[in-house]
Design a protein around this motif. Structure first.
Motif, PDB file in Angstrom:
ATOM      1  N   GLN A 142       0.802  -1.219   0.000  1.00 39.03           N
ATOM      2  CA  GLN A 142       0.000   0.000   0.000  1.00 39.03           C
ATOM      3  C   GLN A 142       0.837   1.272   0.000  1.00 39.03           C
ATOM      4  O   GLN A 142       0.317   2.342   0.299  1.00 39.03           O
ATOM      5  N   SER A 143       2.103   1.168  -0.291  1.00 32.35           N
ATOM      6  CA  SER A 143       2.958   2.347  -0.302  1.00 32.35           C
ATOM      7  C   SER A 143       3.875   2.288  -1.527  1.00 32.35           C
ATOM      8  O   SER A 143       4.645   1.325  -1.676  1.00 32.35           O
ATOM      9  N   PRO A 144       3.778   3.271  -2.394  1.00 34.79           N
ATOM     10  CA  PRO A 144       2.882   4.434  -2.364  1.00 34.79           C
ATOM     11  C   PRO A 144       1.420   4.020  -2.588  1.00 34.79           C
ATOM     12  O   PRO A 144       1.157   3.021  -3.265  1.00 34.79           O
ATOM     13  N   PRO A 145       0.484   4.785  -2.034  1.00 34.00           N
ATOM     14  CA  PRO A 145      -0.932   4.458  -2.218  1.00 34.00           C
ATOM     15  C   PRO A 145      -1.342   4.529  -3.689  1.00 34.00           C
ATOM     16  O   PRO A 145      -0.645   5.110  -4.527  1.00 34.00           O
ATOM     17  N   ASN A 146      -2.495   3.938  -3.976  1.00 31.18           N
ATOM     18  CA  ASN A 146      -2.991   3.935  -5.354  1.00 31.18           C
ATOM     19  C   ASN A 146      -3.195   5.357  -5.881  1.00 31.18           C
ATOM     20  O   ASN A 146      -2.945   5.624  -7.061  1.00 31.18           O
ATOM     21  N   GLN A 147      -3.651   6.257  -5.012  1.00 30.78           N
ATOM     22  CA  GLN A 147      -3.876   7.633  -5.458  1.00 30.78           C
ATOM     23  C   GLN A 147      -2.571   8.289  -5.884  1.00 30.78           C
ATOM     24  O   GLN A 147      -2.531   9.053  -6.849  1.00 30.78           O
TER      25      GLN A 147
END
Length: 268
Positions: A105-110
């Motif tokens: 989850q890092s970097p996040p999808n956004q």
């Protein structure tokens, strides 16, 4: 507001009419390969008819119905636009890089989507400038019609996709559509160019992703072998290898290398 809705509706109709008017989808009148033309003329006729009479019975559509149609087209148009640019290759490579680092989850999808979007804008800057100079600015100055502006924009995007598409992928979809004998890349219709471009982009993205994944895979194998030699088989190798992979990625300035390599991978 009615005029703006009509323009948005017509732009959406262009995407559909470019396929419907394409000779590759015209079942009623099949032309010889040497006589195949680009889909722009058919799309222009559809656009002109849409401008004159959208509803088909001499009465324009109501504002409410136009809003509904435009909102429906807005759910499809972003996907079509993104698939015609460098976005597909970039987002796939960035996703593979995140998995190679072992980060879920890092970097996040956004953040990944934002990086891919802005890097795509950087890569597509020459095409954006051409579209602005040859289509948007003249249309805003009432020097050309909307149909001509859309045709010029489509020609620029067609040229970009042709440079990034492999000949083998073009040949594949030409054979599937029973079309052959195009004298130049400009004559290839969008119905063939689009799927060939997407297929070529997927192949290129996975090739770049494999090269990025390989060094991190070697680190995982080395850490796993060391843990087995020490008899620490119950300890997950990912926990030990992740700091080393992050350290390696930071030391070589991985983000700058990745972004630069992605931007330089597109033919100009």
């Amino acid at each position: 507001m009615r005029n703006s809705l009509k323009i948005a509706l017509v732009v959406g109709l262009f995407c559909a009419s470019a396929y419907v008017a394409d000779p590759a989808f015209a079942q009623a009148a099949v032309q010889a390969p040497a006589q195949v033309q680009a889909p722009a003329p058919g799309a222009s006729v559809a656009l002109e008819r849409a401008l004159d009479d959208i509803s088909g019975d001499g009465q324009p559509l109501s504002t409410t119905l136009q809003i509904l149609i435009v909102m429906g087209l807005m759910t499809v148009l972003p996907s079509i636009i993104l698939m015609m640019t460098s976005f597909t290759r970039i987002i796939i490579v960035l996703s593979i890089l995140r998995h190679a680092l072992g980060l879920q989850q890092s970097p996040p999808n956004q953040v990944l989507l934002g990086l891919a979007l802005f890097l795509s804008m950087f890569v597509m800057a020459p095409q954006i400038e051409q579209i602005n100079e040859q289509a948007i600015a003249p249309y805003s100055a009432d020097e050309i019609e909307l149909t001509e502006a859309i045709e010029k924009s489509g020609t620029i995007m067609h040229s970009f996709m042709a440079k990034q598409t492999r000949q083998s992928d073009l040949k594949l979809f030409m054979e599937l559509s029973n079309k052959d004998g195009f004298a130049s890349a400009e004559e290839i219709p969008f119905s063939i160019m689009l799927p060939a471009f997407v297929t070529s982009e997927l192949k290129t993205a996975f090739q770049i992703g494999f090269l990025i994944f390989l060094p991190f895979l070697i680190i995982d194998l080395v850490v796993a072998a060391v843990l087995m030699a020490l008899g620490m088989m119950m300890l997950s190798p990912v926990i030990i290898s992740m700091p080393f992979k992050l350290l390696l990625f930071v030391m070589i300035d991985g983000w700058a290398l990745t972004m630069g390599s992605l931007a330089g991978s597109f033919a100009t």
